[in-house]
Design an enzyme around this catalytic site. Structure first.
Site, PDB file in Angstrom:
ATOM      1  NE  ARG A  24      14.225 -13.777   0.298  1.00  0.00           N
ATOM      2  CZ  ARG A  24      13.124 -13.205   0.619  1.00  0.00           C
ATOM      3  NH1 ARG A  24      12.370 -14.290   1.687  1.00  0.00           N
ATOM      4  NH2 ARG A  24      12.372 -12.303   0.028  1.00  0.00           N
ATOM      5  CG  ASP A 281      11.011  -6.838   3.226  1.00  0.00           C
ATOM      6  OD1 ASP A 281      10.325  -7.038   3.761  1.00  0.00           O
ATOM      7  OD2 ASP A 281      10.905  -6.972   2.389  1.00  0.00           O
ATOM      8  CG  ASP A 283       7.267  -6.517   1.832  1.00  0.00           C
ATOM      9  OD1 ASP A 283       7.474  -7.488   3.088  1.00  0.00           O
ATOM     10  OD2 ASP A 283       7.756  -6.811   1.373  1.00  0.00           O
ATOM     11  NE  ARG A 284       6.388 -12.101   4.165  1.00  0.00           N
ATOM     12  CZ  ARG A 284       6.356 -13.786   4.080  1.00  0.00           C
ATOM     13  NH1 ARG A 284       6.179 -14.413   5.204  1.00  0.00           N
ATOM     14  NH2 ARG A 284       6.642 -14.248   2.757  1.00  0.00           N
ATOM     15  CB  THR A 346       2.552 -18.006  -4.679  1.00  0.00           C
ATOM     16  OG1 THR A 346       1.485 -19.196  -3.996  1.00  0.00           O
ATOM     17  CG2 THR A 346       3.247 -16.942  -3.162  1.00  0.00           C
ATOM     18  CD  GLU A 365       1.177 -13.217  -1.962  1.00  0.00           C
ATOM     19  OE1 GLU A 365       0.931 -13.946  -2.731  1.00  0.00           O
ATOM     20  OE2 GLU A 365       2.178 -11.978  -1.506  1.00  0.00           O
ATOM     21  CD  GLU A 366       0.179 -18.239   1.803  1.00  0.00           C
ATOM     22  OE1 GLU A 366      -0.119 -18.573   3.148  1.00  0.00           O
ATOM     23  OE2 GLU A 366       0.536 -18.140   1.368  1.00  0.00           O
ATOM     24  CB  SER A 367       2.998 -15.681   2.475  1.00  0.00           C
ATOM     25  OG  SER A 367       2.754 -14.646   0.980  1.00  0.00           O
TER      26      SER A 367
END
Ligand code: G16
Length: 545
Positions: A24, A281, A283-284, A346, A365-367
């Site tokens: 990235r 994208d 996924d979150r 993570t 996950e927390e994210s």
């Protein structure tokens, strides 16, 4: 057949180290001559099965997506790929890519996205690599790709005009077939298998109003078809639904800071019963109720506790997993359900072995990431449907579901403080200094309790026994509270420091405090010990979740 030829570019690019989720960098860095090609060459030299294999290819539509697809197709043909599956306009969410890999026995995918980072010529671009199980490439593969880039001076490519991605169809470059598929349809069919969409549809028609913000990123076309066509939510339910190259200036990160418009609709104006957003994208996810923000760690716990509401999970869960900084809310639920609960570093890739070996069904996950064994990526819209499914079965509001949950399991007050764009040497200095302090902290008083354990988290994978060290500094208190310090692996400007704070309140305690107040002693003690304000020069975090 166009002839493959070598392009020499001289000095290797030595900065192509993949982070938590692929390479990235800023769009500008990717626009340097041969930069993208160098990384793609390293992928094609390293990914198993390229010769004669099938590859899935697409991205979140950000600036650079189309150019990268053209380059990868030309290089894929030169490297002997047999078949590439791509999508209309090259638009493909990360979970949908994972599904396509699994469905087509592909060798993996190249996903063009910098996830929740901003896009456009002044934003970021990224190249993610997924393996044949559908999940993010394991560290062994990304390390091998990185080491390949270190001495790379040339790449193999063929000349070919861009393939049209305007409609479904088949094309070829020499012996390589390029199949342009709809991209959305396969994903929708998968969701139809997992959930009772009719039940959700009837529920939202009974005055349960929903709104979804695609933040001008990849989930727009998926959400339109799912929410407006299939569930028959009113037209306009999906906001910002057209993927734009710069996300219309939005920062496609579904949290209270960057999805503020949506947060205001639910938390301030209280106009809807339910709201959700996904990242660049797809996924979150962020879940909101009327006047209620659902913390991602709590979201995983709620999905686990109520999994039987969804047809796909009605026969029970094998186990669950969470990343280390994610709160232990799901641990409490797993204990009551008497199922195993794993704590991983993570990064979604660490769930791969647990999912593949059938030790877990759900993970998160927390994210803002939650997912299950249906694919090998976190899945934003899946989480939205799962929430709606539970609410449709329980016939209750988000706030009621959360209160019932806490009354049964207790509440893990939780917050993450992000300090963004810190000069790298300062962030690393702070982290190293705090790590050196850890042994001395044991037994001292901290946040109203005392320190029982302090370390840098290491993980032994229960499936292949591989060891991963240095995954974040943990201070664990006698009463179970925790403070965790990590450096982000997904930022592109300087460094991002993440501080995770957590405190458990049992079912009989006051469960309606503001998390920042409930955690104030932990916050104050951490801030003073780490000297984060003076070292970073920031009086408050950039983002508080
Ligand atoms: C990526 C990974 C996630 C991980 C996150 C951590 O997310 O896929 O599994 O939780 O990075 O980010 P950071 O290192 O910044 O805390 P994504 O959505 O960017 O692919």
């Amino acid at each position: 057949m166009p002839t493959a030829y070598k392009v020499q570019f001289g000095e290797p690019f030595r900065d192509q180290k993949p982070g938590t989720s692929g390479l990235r960098k800023s769009s500008k860095q990717f626009e340097q001559p041969h930069y993208l090609e160098s990384f793609v060459e390293a992928i094609f030299r390293t990914l198993p099965g390229v010769q004669g294999g099938t590859l899935v290819l697409g991205g979140d539509g950000r600036y650079g997506n189309r150019r990268a697809i053209d380059v990868i197709l030309r290089m894929g043909a030169a490297h002997g790929l047999r078949h590439v599956i791509t999508t209309i306009d090259g638009i493909l969410s990360t979970p949908a890519a994972s599904n396509l890999i699994r469905k087509n026995n592909a060798i993996g995918a190249i996903i063009l996205s910098a996830s929740h980072n901003s896009g456009g010529p002044d934003g970021d671009f990224g190249v993610k690599i997924n393996g044949s199980n559908g999940g993010p490439a394991p560290e062994s593969l990304t390390n091998a790709i990185y080491s390949c880039t270190q001495n790379l001076e040339e790449y193999l490519i063929v000349d070919h005009l861009p393939i049209s991605l305007k409609e479904v169809g088949k094309h070829s470059i020499g012996a390589m077939t390029i199949e342009v598929v709809d991209g959305v349809e396969d994903y929708i069919s998968l969701m139809q298998k997992l959930f009772d969409l009719d039940k959700i549809s009837s529920f939202i028609k009974e005055d349960f109003t929903i709104v979804f913000d695609a933040l001008n990123a990849v989930t727009g076309p998926y959400a339109k078809r799912l929410l407006e066509d299939l569930l028959q939510a009113p037209s306009g339910t999906v906001r910002n639904s057209i993927p734009l190259e710069d996300f219309g200036g939005c920062h496609p990160d579904p949290n209270l800071t960057y999805a503020k418009d949506l947060a205001d609709l639910l938390l301030k104006e209280q106009r809807y019963s339910f709201g959700a957003a996904c990242d660049g994208d797809g996924d979150r996810n962020m879940i909101l109720g009327r006047a209620c923000f659902v913390n991602p760690s709590d979201s995983l716990a709620v999905l686990t506790a109520n999994a039987s509401c969804a047809p796909a999970y009605s026969s029970g869960l094998k186990g669950v997993a969470r990343s280390m900084p994610t709160s232990a809310a799901v641990d409490v639920v797993a204990k009551q359900l008497d199922i195993p609960c794993f704590e991983t570093p993570t990064g979604w890739k660490f769930f791969g072995n647990l999912l593949d070996s059938d030790r877990i069904t759900l993970c998160g996950e927390e994210s803002f990431g939650t997912g299950s064994n249906h694919v090998r990526e976190k899945d934003g819209l899946w989480a939205v449907l799962f929430w709606l499914q539970i609410l449709s079965v329980k016939q209750c509001s988000v706030v009621d579901l959360m209160s019932q949950h806490w009354r049964r399991f207790g509440r893990h007050y939780y917050s993450r403080h992000d300090y963004e764009s810190i000069p790298t040497h300062i962030a690393h200095g702070l982290y190293e200094k705090f790590e050196l302090m850890l042994p001395e902290l044991i037994g001292t008083s901290f946040g109203g309790s005392s320190v029982q354990h302090a370390d840098n988290f290491s993980y032994v994978d229960p499936v292949d026994s591989s060891v991963t060290n240095g995954q974040g500094l943990r201070v664990i208190l006698q009463d179970g509270s925790r403070v965790v310090l990590r450096l982000s692996g997904t930022g592109t400007q300087g460094a991002t420091i993440r501080v995770y704070l957590e405190q458990y309140a049992p079912p009989e305690a006051n469960l309606n405090q503001n998390p920042q107040l409930a955690l104030k002693d932990l916050i104050a003690d951490f801030n003073s010990l780490s000297e984060i304000t003076s070292l970073t020069g920031m009086v408050k975090p950039t983002v508080i979740t």
